[in-house]
Design an enzyme around this catalytic site. Sequence first.
Site, mmCIF file in Angstrom:
data_model
loop_
_atom_site.group_PDB
_atom_site.id
_atom_site.type_symbol
_atom_site.label_atom_id
_atom_site.label_comp_id
_atom_site.label_asym_id
_atom_site.label_seq_id
_atom_site.Cartn_x
_atom_site.Cartn_y
_atom_site.Cartn_z
ATOM 1 N N THR A 179 0.675 -1.296 -0.031
ATOM 2 C CA THR A 179 0.109 0.013 0.011
ATOM 3 C C THR A 179 0.903 1.220 -0.040
ATOM 4 O O THR A 179 0.726 2.229 -0.781
ATOM 5 C CB THR A 179 -1.016 0.046 1.002
ATOM 6 N N SER A 181 5.920 -6.542 -1.723
ATOM 7 C CA SER A 181 5.522 -6.452 -0.327
ATOM 8 C C SER A 181 5.673 -7.898 0.261
ATOM 9 O O SER A 181 5.444 -8.907 -0.334
ATOM 10 C CB SER A 181 3.885 -6.299 -0.182
ATOM 11 N N CYS A 188 -8.914 -6.915 1.052
ATOM 12 C CA CYS A 188 -9.180 -5.574 1.592
ATOM 13 C C CYS A 188 -10.685 -5.144 1.341
ATOM 14 O O CYS A 188 -11.363 -4.489 2.145
ATOM 15 C CB CYS A 188 -8.263 -4.591 0.608
HETATM 16 C C1 LIG Z 1 -1.857 -6.311 -5.913
HETATM 17 C C2 LIG Z 1 -1.879 -5.811 -4.656
HETATM 18 N N1 LIG Z 1 -1.156 -4.509 -4.565
HETATM 19 C C3 LIG Z 1 -0.890 -4.072 -3.579
HETATM 20 C C4 LIG Z 1 -1.425 -4.637 -2.150
HETATM 21 C C5 LIG Z 1 -1.184 -4.234 -0.758
HETATM 22 O O1 LIG Z 1 -0.061 -4.541 -0.254
HETATM 23 P P1 LIG Z 1 0.023 -4.607 1.375
HETATM 24 O O2 LIG Z 1 -0.867 -5.441 1.985
HETATM 25 O O3 LIG Z 1 1.412 -4.951 1.598
HETATM 26 O O4 LIG Z 1 -0.365 -3.118 1.853
HETATM 27 C C6 LIG Z 1 -1.993 -5.935 -2.322
HETATM 28 C C7 LIG Z 1 -2.390 -6.691 -0.994
HETATM 29 O O5 LIG Z 1 -3.313 -7.491 -1.304
HETATM 30 C C8 LIG Z 1 -2.127 -6.658 -3.709
HETATM 31 O O6 LIG Z 1 -2.625 -7.802 -3.697
#
Ligand SMILES: Cc1ncc(COP(=O)(O)O)c(C=O)c1O
Length: 384
Positions: free
Chosen positions: A70, A198, A324
């Site tokens: 994120t 991540s 999310c």
């Molecule tokens: C494609 C994608 N981008 C970004 C994120 C966000 O990552 P983080 O959970 O490390 O903030 C996710 C998390 O599900 C994701 O699947």
Amino acid sequence: MIYFDNSATTKPYPEVLDTFVKTSVNYYANPSSLHSLGAQAEKLVTQARQQIANILGVNQNEIVFTSGGTEGNNLAIKGTALEYRARGRHIITTAVEHASVFETCRQLEKLGFRITYLPVDSRGRIRIDDLKAAITDETILVSVMHVNNEVGAVQPVEEIGRLLKNYPKILFHVDHVQGCGKVPLSLHEAGIDLCTISAHKFHGLKGTGVLYKRANIRISPLLTGGHQESQLRSGTENTGGIVAAAKALRLIHEKFENGAAEKTSQIRDYLIEKLAAIPGVTVHTDPEVSAPHIINFSAGGIRGEVLVHALEQQGIFISTTSACSSKTRELSRTLLAMGVSKAEAEGAARISLSYENTMEEAENFIRILQQTIQNLQQVLGRNQ
Ligand SMILES: Cc1ncc(COP(=O)(O)O)c(C=O)c1O
């Protein structure tokens, strides 16, 4: 227990936890401190940076440690928008991005930026011609995810990169969060300027991630303060998490090199074949254009969350859409953009595998799923 929710997060590898504990116990000093304990911690952060850079095939000064996907996506997109807003205020992205890209673009719209959300085809992929047609003199950034988190579709990132080489003033950002360690991507060959990863998605720890930023581009920081991370991300470094992230990245790449993705693809293909044979089930993932670990399906008339909870009772853990948005009860933007009906989207469920999952688990899953669907359909039939 069968854990098939690895796109939401993965279980940390024991070696990763071990590294985190040892680093945190022995090297707890602040890497910015002038004394020798600080220097030792800084050395570890530098080593981790070098290891990660080597694996990604980039220079160590192009690695920015973040708190995860994120933050990486926010930094890449807002950082570019802030830095280059005098050059232009147009950004191109897709209709199927993760919320951390989508909502960031929405926020920028409120600040006067124009955003183009490229449509996708029925398999979840954008068309290069649509991208070409969307580019204007005002465009400063193209942000396209590598692997979609809900259906697993792989975007034609290399092709996009080739096109964008004709537009040297447009930066190219890729959200590689779901692709890292599963679908190879050469950052240089694909002409990528900014790339988000991540660590908790590949058995590292939550709260750790990397933004790759090509050396000769500039972005504005979002977190200002003590000038850490070449002034791009202030805040005391998470030394233990960073060293553990380097370890996790090395381990997942070793597994990939040893054929883990092929083994996972076989499990994925088996699951798709068996799912498609269950009456009323529709599979939304096309394995021909998808990553090895994600399958999205709907089970005729059963709401996704009902299925998730029914399976949970039997020790099986899957998701509705992405972790999310699963609590907001919004329909999957990705599925709707692919032309899936609202009724089907309401029933959507996601299986996401890790390299640790086995064919035996897949077989058990199918057996239990068939029974669960039958039971739920009987209940639904009685209530109609
Ligand atoms: C494609 C994608 N981008 C970004 C994120 C966000 O990552 P983080 O959970 O490390 O903030 C996710 C998390 O599900 C994701 O699947």
